[in-house]
Design a protein around this motif. Structure first.
Motif, PDB file in Angstrom:
ATOM      1  N   ASP A   1       0.827  -1.202   0.000  1.00 16.16           N
ATOM      2  CA  ASP A   1       0.000   0.000   0.000  1.00 16.16           C
ATOM      3  C   ASP A   1       0.867   1.260   0.000  1.00 16.16           C
ATOM      4  OD1 ASP A   1      -2.438  -1.284   0.005  1.00 16.16           O
ATOM      5  OD2 ASP A   1      -2.782  -1.082   2.164  1.00 16.16           O
TER       6      ASP A   1
ATOM      7  N   HIS B   1      -3.509   4.576  -1.150  1.00 19.03           N
ATOM      8  CA  HIS B   1      -4.425   3.539  -0.660  1.00 19.03           C
ATOM      9  C   HIS B   1      -4.936   3.848   0.741  1.00 19.03           C
ATOM     10  CE1 HIS B   1      -1.748   1.379  -3.553  1.00 19.03           C
ATOM     11  NE2 HIS B   1      -2.871   0.773  -3.900  1.00 19.03           N
TER      12      HIS B   1
ATOM     13  N   ARG C   1      -7.219   6.605  -4.095  1.00 19.81           N
ATOM     14  CA  ARG C   1      -7.481   5.550  -5.076  1.00 19.81           C
ATOM     15  C   ARG C   1      -8.828   4.907  -4.761  1.00 19.81           C
ATOM     16  NH1 ARG C   1      -2.343   3.028  -7.370  1.00 19.81           N
ATOM     17  NH2 ARG C   1      -3.651   1.176  -7.580  1.00 19.81           N
TER      18      ARG C   1
ATOM     19  N   ALA D   1      -9.982   3.419  -1.159  1.00 20.96           N
ATOM     20  CA  ALA D   1      -8.998   3.887  -0.172  1.00 20.96           C
ATOM     21  C   ALA D   1      -9.604   3.869   1.225  1.00 20.96           C
ATOM     22  CB  ALA D   1      -8.531   5.292  -0.528  1.00 20.96           C
TER      23      ALA D   1
END
Length: 329
Positions: free
Chosen positions: A145, A214, A233, A236
């Motif tokens: 991540d 993320h 993103r 997230a």
């Protein structure tokens, strides 16, 4: 004569010196089951600002005229409680004072790890617990991540940076000024944003994470939260730990990119450190092992003397700390 800081009035905006008073406390003989502790280290933390308001929250507000409380480490001077003896080093919540007296259940012996006592007020204490479970349990961060951390040079943020790197994540930290940014790099961050430098924060985050983030670990709120939403993103996860930008502000929080939550299916979850106290064994096992192996750094800012406690607390809101803010008695 023992002394303690009290709250004389409820602050409006940034607390002022006249919101506090240093008073003497009588030292009564111990009752059965009680312990007397000479405090050595006091913790001041941003959450304490909320307790200075007379509003309902997850902990009761501080009472006017009564000694303030907070994390502290001290040495047992006298004990009438089984399991405690003079010389024992203990952790407790009777801070903002030089002498603490309470029942045995209010004190926890420090483990014999060899770590400096004050680390149990920082990365091996509440800030570390907050960082560990906020990142791994609330945000469900995992290896691979990209994690954005605000106030990355602070007590919680600096722990998040290190935990994320030890868990195989890419870390972007935000801090204010060259010195704090250098610290965040030294902690292992892959990229560092100086939010005080010229230019919009969102554009700086986009340059550091062109493919988005993320995970966002929020200690600040405000523009940082807005920038994180802009660069989120799909799916997230945001762990909302604190919003220090708003603690002393009378202005409502405004988020230009709030609608991004819908399109990106962003999860925002607030949490409180006590939510995870039933899992402290996990924290102590992993963080203790990292500390013993020399894998953790514990940056700190130290003010000396009980008289300095309100100033140390106020400095939390003006960028006056790098790492954990502590008062040494």
């Amino acid at each position: 004569m023992a002394r303690a800081w009290t709250l004389t009035s409820r602050p409006v905006g940034l607390p002022a010196a006249d919101n506090f008073a240093l008073v003497e406390m009588s030292s009564a003989p111990l009752a059965d089951g009680e312990v007397r502790v000479r405090n050595a280290w006091l913790s001041v933390d941003p959450y304490m600002r909320g307790r200075m308001n007379d509003v309902k929250s997850y902990v009761p507000p501080f009472a006017l005229g009564e000694p303030l409380t907070g994390g502290a480490v001290g040495i047992v001077e006298e004990s009438r409680a089984e399991g405690f003896a003079p010389g024992d080093r203990v952790l407790h919540m009777l801070g903002w004072r030089d002498e603490a007296v309470g029942s045995a259940k209010e004190f926890t012996k420090l483990p014999a790890t060899g770590a400096p006592d004050q680390m149990f007020l920082g990365i091996l204490g509440m800030p570390g617990v907050t960082a560990y479970f906020g990142l791994l349990a609330v945000a469900e961060a995992k290896a691979g991540d990209t994690v954005f951390v605000s106030a990355a040079a602070g007590a919680v943020g600096s722990a998040v940076v290190q935990i994320a790197k030890l868990k195989g994540m890419t870390v972007i930290g935000s801090a204010g000024g060259a010195e704090k940014c250098a610290l965040v790099r030294d902690l292992g961050a892959d990229a560092v944003i100086d939010y005080k430098a010229e230019g919009p924060l969102m554009k700086k985050l986009k340059a550091a994470a062109p493919d988005g983030i993320h995970v966002y670990f929020d200690n600040v709120g405000g523009e940082h939260l807005d920038a994180a939403l802009a660069m989120a993103r799909d799916n997230a996860r945001f762990a909302i730990c604190g919003m220090i930008d708003s603690y002393n502000s009378l202005e409502p929080l405004q988020l230009r990119y709030a609608m991004r939550m819908i399109a990106a299916r962003v999860t925002l979850k607030g949490f409180i450190v006590t939510d995870h106290f039933d899992r402290l064994g996990e924290f102590h096992a992993e963080m203790g092992a990292w500390a013993a192996a020399g894998k953790l750094k514990a940056p700190e800012t130290v003010h000396d003397g009980l008289e300095a406690t309100p100033d140390a607390f106020r400095a939390l809101f003006t960028g006056g700390n790098t790492g954990k803010m502590l008062v040494r008695l």
